[in-house]
Design an enzyme around this catalytic site. Sequence first.
Site, PDB file in Angstrom:
ATOM      1  N   GLU A   1      33.483  20.134  36.662  1.00 11.78           N
ATOM      2  CA  GLU A   1      32.641  20.420  37.551  1.00 11.78           C
ATOM      3  C   GLU A   1      31.076  19.618  37.257  1.00 11.78           C
ATOM      4  O   GLU A   1      30.413  19.247  38.182  1.00 11.78           O
ATOM      5  CB  GLU A   1      32.317  21.707  37.829  1.00 11.78           C
ATOM      6  CG  GLU A   1      33.406  22.350  38.944  1.00 11.78           C
ATOM      7  CD  GLU A   1      33.655  22.121  40.220  1.00 11.78           C
ATOM      8  OE1 GLU A   1      32.689  21.153  40.683  1.00 11.78           O
ATOM      9  OE2 GLU A   1      34.646  22.414  40.685  1.00 11.78           O
TER      10      GLU A   1
ATOM     11  N   SER B   1      49.364  84.345  37.694  1.00 12.30           N
ATOM     12  CA  SER B   1      49.151  85.155  36.381  1.00 12.30           C
ATOM     13  C   SER B   1      48.317  84.258  35.406  1.00 12.30           C
ATOM     14  O   SER B   1      47.806  84.830  34.362  1.00 12.30           O
ATOM     15  CB  SER B   1      50.150  85.580  35.615  1.00 12.30           C
ATOM     16  OG  SER B   1      51.175  86.286  36.231  1.00 12.30           O
TER      17      SER B   1
END
Length: 702
Positions: free
Chosen positions: A94, A354
């Site tokens: 690029e 419990s």
Amino acid sequence: MTTERDRSVRRRKHRRILAAVLACAVLAPTVALWRFVDGLGPLDLSVAESRSTVVLDRTGKLLRPFVTSEGRWRLPIETGDIDPRYLAMLKAYEDARFDHHYGIDPLALLRAAKQLVVNRQVVSGGSTLTMQVARLLEPREERTLSAKLRQAVRAVQLERRFSKDEILRLYLTLAPYGGNLEGARAASLSYFGREPKRLTFAEAALLVALPQSPETRRPDRSMEAARKARDRVLDRAQARGVITVVEAEAAKADRVPAARHAFPMLAAHAAEQAEAQRPTQTIQPLTIDGRLQTSLESLARERAERVGPKISVAILVIDNATGEVRAHVGSPDPMNRERAGAIDMAQALRSPGSALKPFIYALAFENGLAHPETLVDDRPSRYGAYQPENFDLAFQGTVTARKALQLSLNLPAVELLNGIGPARLLARLRETETTIVMPKDAAPGLAIGLGGLGISLTDVTRLYAGLARGGAMPSLIRRVGENTPDAPERRIADPVAAWYVFDILRGAPPPENALAGRIAFKTGTSYGYRDAWAIGYDKHFTIGVWVGRPDGSAVPGLVGRLVAAPILFDAYGRLGVEPEPLAVPPFALQASTAALPPPLRHVRQDVPKTIASTIQAPLKIAFPLDGSRVDLGLGRSSDEKADLQLKASGGVPPLTWMVDGAPVVTTSLRREAAWQPEGAGFLRLSVIDARGATDSVVVRVE
């Protein structure tokens, strides 16, 4: 006749005219350019500032990202977060002179102009990476000379304001990759299923190629177009010397991904909570261990499928020392509608069965009502209209409190709760900032000891972490760097009582194929087989497990010991550390039943079993008063130190006095005693009469 002087005057006049024309030729475009630049206004960076929120684990690993308000995946990224080979390919393809120009590359512009003249069409735009960033910050559809000039001006502005690294970071964040994907990190996670820190040459080239035409080159829709674009990048990279011919050919042989991967969704419920609490914070690091979270989510999915349809599993792991949440599994699969995966069952209020029994015993130990070796009766009992039964409908007869808790017998637990009072247990739980939900308009009854209330897995696990910390409750910390709130210490039990419970639960029979004595743990099963619980702890970690259906429907065979406990032990094995027991605290009384003081040898059942019996017995400590400060001269010389006088009223002699759980040796059968403290500080004084009635106070001696 024209003289030499006239010719000289005309030449000067012509030069002035030419200078004026040249000045106008230069000044007019300059003024026009100035007015153009001035009309652009300030650089708008709002697009770059709108990024996806990412939730990270304690090491910085991505747990879960969220889309932006516009519905885009735009994840924050730094140049150090991506493979250097990608950056080299990007610049080679690029903008080869990116590191040297000032936003505009004149050579690239001249090359583009020449290609336009020769080919009579646009071959390359001559845009630098900085100009592309400018276009991404101010997107426009038109491709005109004015738009290109705008990009050039913005590029110069960007170069003056930001470093090259910052400009590159903007590109990595904003570059389009098709659909709602923006930025190299989002693209890598979506197309390759992993972070871009390590990329193959083929993957790096594909990420370079896609932003040029993201929709037409989307690999999940146009594999061939994506492959051709990728190969062109590889050819350019090879021509520029970034990769070798062999590497380029090998990369071209790699397949292009045909579909998108789902983004990570670890600790989905915890991430949602964090994002909802701080919606403007882009990066949110949690205390969760990503490796452990992944392992436990896999465990939850596996066990949920094994238990049956519509089953959910929740797991919570707490670091006892810091209170940090190391794992938070709210459901096996947040996207599974059949299992109601969107519901965080770690936060849901359920019946604990419990699971709260250890706190009954801790309170009984703390108040001198019982000791681990105290005998308790497991036989049919009625408390007014309430007649509890054991889970197996059988009775063990007379057993120690240790065995009663290890076997999770209901009758002894209810008897102890009857002695201390259910309101007192409920008050202690709420003092720790635990959320407890009771049936509307219901008074606390003995049933709360067997699951007759609502509580979340998070709160139950935190209560057990309190036991692991010697009774001191932790403040849960969920974010990295978050400080513990500056609040007074809240206790669920005193250190001796907490250790008694740990010592008992470490001896509980483990599930099948598990080793005994490694961790202290307790299970719970709610009425109707709707909830299965298992909570375990050692010195370092506490793990809570819940299994059931989110809709609260019954599941035959859903028993804590059979379903949740195996998950707990498997989860503990995945911590990667060896369990370590709690240290024995000072004043812990390690003795057999026969060696205990007479009132502690047996919890008597020869009192009426009525609701009225839950009212505190008339035995009272007359001196010192609860919350008082007693000056015994402990700060002066030893010969001036005085004994702490202990006085009680009411009750049935003989009386047994205890300080911080340890009995006070006395030969007196009266309601008075004396005791010499070793030093200044807070003390818990308890007294027990011959019938087992108790009273206790907390005082400070000085």
